[in-house]
Enzyme design. Structure first.
Site, PDB file in Angstrom:
ATOM      1  N   HIS A  91       0.420   1.155   4.231  1.00  9.92           N
ATOM      2  CA  HIS A  91       1.871   1.335   4.144  1.00  9.92           C
ATOM      3  C   HIS A  91       2.448   1.567   5.539  1.00  9.92           C
ATOM      4  O   HIS A  91       3.557   1.111   5.846  1.00  9.92           O
ATOM      5  CB  HIS A  91       2.217   2.512   3.233  1.00  9.92           C
ATOM      6  N   TYR A 151      11.542  -1.129   0.304  1.00 10.42           N
ATOM      7  CA  TYR A 151      10.815  -0.617  -0.849  1.00 10.42           C
ATOM      8  C   TYR A 151      11.662  -0.671  -2.125  1.00 10.42           C
ATOM      9  O   TYR A 151      11.999   0.349  -2.725  1.00 10.42           O
ATOM     10  CB  TYR A 151      10.349   0.802  -0.568  1.00 10.42           C
ATOM     11  N   GLU A 183       3.743  -2.779  -1.863  1.00  6.86           N
ATOM     12  CA  GLU A 183       2.615  -2.238  -2.621  1.00  6.86           C
ATOM     13  C   GLU A 183       1.442  -3.210  -2.656  1.00  6.86           C
ATOM     14  O   GLU A 183       0.272  -2.816  -2.561  1.00  6.86           O
ATOM     15  CB  GLU A 183       3.054  -1.904  -4.049  1.00  6.86           C
ATOM     16  N   HIS A 236      -5.131   2.229   1.418  1.00  5.29           N
ATOM     17  CA  HIS A 236      -3.847   1.839   0.831  1.00  5.29           C
ATOM     18  C   HIS A 236      -2.699   2.555   1.541  1.00  5.29           C
ATOM     19  O   HIS A 236      -1.714   1.924   1.946  1.00  5.29           O
ATOM     20  CB  HIS A 236      -3.848   2.173  -0.664  1.00  5.29           C
ATOM     21  N   GLU A 237      -2.824   3.869   1.697  1.00  6.85           N
ATOM     22  CA  GLU A 237      -1.753   4.643   2.320  1.00  6.85           C
ATOM     23  C   GLU A 237      -1.593   4.291   3.796  1.00  6.85           C
ATOM     24  O   GLU A 237      -0.471   4.183   4.294  1.00  6.85           O
ATOM     25  CB  GLU A 237      -2.015   6.143   2.144  1.00  6.85           C
ATOM     26  N   ASP A 284      11.151   3.039 -10.871  1.00  5.11           N
ATOM     27  CA  ASP A 284      10.095   2.709  -9.894  1.00  5.11           C
ATOM     28  C   ASP A 284      10.612   1.773  -8.812  1.00  5.11           C
ATOM     29  O   ASP A 284       9.962   0.800  -8.440  1.00  5.11           O
ATOM     30  CB  ASP A 284       8.895   2.095 -10.633  1.00  5.11           C
ATOM     31  N   HIS A 343       5.529  -0.977  -8.459  1.00  5.59           N
ATOM     32  CA  HIS A 343       4.122  -0.856  -8.849  1.00  5.59           C
ATOM     33  C   HIS A 343       3.774  -1.774 -10.015  1.00  5.59           C
ATOM     34  O   HIS A 343       2.621  -2.169 -10.184  1.00  5.59           O
ATOM     35  CB  HIS A 343       3.782   0.588  -9.234  1.00  5.59           C
TER      36      HIS A 343
END
Length: 368
Positions: free
Chosen positions: A187, A198, A207, A183-184, A282, A287
């Site tokens: 990005h 973002y 995301e 996942h990271e 957020d 998210h």
């Protein structure tokens, strides 16, 4: 099919992101906020949550500075090169080098997991999509572990991956889940390709793509079909507790069902446009609202059958690489995935993808 250019479609890398980084954390801020203000949490738990939120705020500021340096961290194309650093519980992304490419395993299994899982993610993108590392130019895969004291998150900082150990009460070590690592890293891929801003829907797509490829790397490594997969992100990252639901950070298949706990709250993710959340928190609900495209992807992958990375994953990758722009919205993603499905495959595949988007309240424009 290994080729990623569709005949006659004009597909190609129309643009490359400038490499501006964004603040990308696996644990959404509402979980830490819930703990920080919960009167039933212990004083230590509240203080840790507040501390983690403050650290995350500071990291957001740093990210704008270091992101521009990412393009300089390159090695020859086709070379896999990893480095894992130990922050020794300091708030530093440098630390002590514990393992480099081709080094024997370290004594620290956290180091080894960061090394192994980043390598598997590299292999996934290289073998399936002919991509050479995060930036497709051989960028070095740097990871830092043991970041901060009891730090309960993991993030991409514009140039590398960073993992906390968790507090041992709510969260475990963040390298234990391969999908969190993938996942990271994704990005970073998004940073160098579509460059999705973002915030709001573009941020939710940012995301979404990280969740998609986090799940696909996990399934690919396990040889798991779309039908057999659990589609959970961060399964096992929560410390289990009897009587409460702490299944995962997110559920791609059933947004809003990943956790339900008086201490950390109830999963707020939504899975349909009729429930879209408009908020300033957020970064505009990145998210929370990412559950909508997440569910569309799962529906499409299950409908197509087989391994999700083979057809749906290929379509989503090329759309991220070639078709989206920094301000793209859900509608753009729906339109482009359907169009590309028809170009790379046929009307039947495009129809199944269109049906998946319709199921979450988005009608793809054009022929479906």
């Amino acid at each position: 099919m290994n080729g990623l250019r569709s005949p006659g479609s004009g597909l190609g890398r129309a643009r490359r992101s400038s490499g501006i980084a964004v603040h990308c954390f696996i644990v959404p801020p509402e979980i830490l906020t819930n703990v920080a203000v919960n009167p039933d949490a212990t004083t230590a738990q509240r203080l840790r949550a507040i501390g983690d939120l403050l650290v995350s705020r500071d990291i957001r500021t740093q990210r704008r500075i270091v992101g521009a340096l990412a393009r300089e961290t390159v090695v020859p194309t086709g070379t896999k090169r990893r480095a894992v650093y130990d922050a020794q519980n300091e708030l530093s992304v440098h630390g002590v080098l514990r393992r480099g490419e081709n080094d024997p395993p370290a004594r620290d299994e956290v180091v080894n997991r960061a090394y192994d899982y980043s390598g598997l993610t590299y292999d996934f993108f290289a073998e399936l999509f002919e991509r050479t590392s995060i930036d497709d130019r051989g960028m070095r895969l740097d990871s830092t572990v043991h970041y901060g004291k009891d730090y309960a998150n993991a993030f991409w900082n514009g140039t590398q991956m960073v993992y906390g150990d968790g507090d041992g009460e709510l969260f475990g070590d963040f390298t234990q889940c391969i999908d969190i690592v993938a996942h990271e890293i994704t990005h970073g891929v998004t940073q160098f390709e579509a460059g999705l801003e973002y915030q709001n829907q573009s941020g939710a797509l940012n995301e979404h793509f990280s969740d998609v490829f986090g799940a696909l790397v996990k399934q690919w490594a396990a040889g798991e079909s779309a039908a057999a997969a659990d589609w959970l992100i961060g399964k096992g990252i929560f410390i289990e507790k009897e009587g409460v639901k702490r299944l995962a950070v997110r559920s791609m298949a059933e947004p809003g069902t990943a956790y339900d706990d008086p201490l950390i709250g109830t999963d707020p993710q939504v899975g349909h446009m009729s429930d879209y959340v408009r908020t300033r928190d957020d970064d505009g609900g990145v998210h929370i609202n990412s559950g909508i495209p997440n569910r569309a992807f799962v529906l499409a992958a299950r409908s197509l059958g087989g391994n999700a990375w083979e057809v749906a994953g290929r379509i989503w990758y090329v759309v991220l690489r070639d078709r989206l722009r920094p301000t793209s919205r859900f509608q753009d993603c729906a339109d482009q995935t359907c169009r590309l499905a028809r170009e790379l495959y046929d009307d039947a595949v495009a129809g199944k993808i269109a049906d998946a988007w319709k199921e979450v309240g988005i009608e793809p424009r054009g022929k479906s």
